[in-house]
Scaffold this motif. Structure first.
Motif: not given
Length: 91
Positions: A46, A50, A53
């Motif tokens: 995660r 992030t 992304d």
């Protein structure tokens, strides 16, 4: 924040594993100083996802314009954001 001595990783592995799963990352110290962070694979994915992304989005945006910022402009903006100051009108 869960801070424990690095020796707990060896001596209390199951407890550390449970804490990571239930409470999030565990910060380990060695001789009173930060040594490492233990987190689950899901937590790491995660976190790194992030960042990946955001970098992908930045690449897509950069491909649509010729406008570029200097190092100082970018990091000044980030610092203002971290201090919750309003962004400069130029950026």
């Amino acid at each position: 924040m869960n801070i424990r001595p690095v020796s707990d990783l060896r001596n209390r592995y199951a407890e550390i594993e449970r804490d990571v799963a239930e409470k999030g990352p565990v910060f380990l110290t060695k001789n009173g100083y930060g040594s490492m962070v233990v987190m689950s694979i899901d937590q790491f994915e995660r976190l790194s996802g992030t960042v990946e992304d955001a970098l992908d989005a930045a690449d897509r945006q950069a491909a649509t314009t010729s406008q570029r910022y200097t190092h100082d402009e970018v990091f000044s903006s980030i610092r203002r954001g971290l201090r919750d100051e309003p962004a400069a009108a130029a950026m």
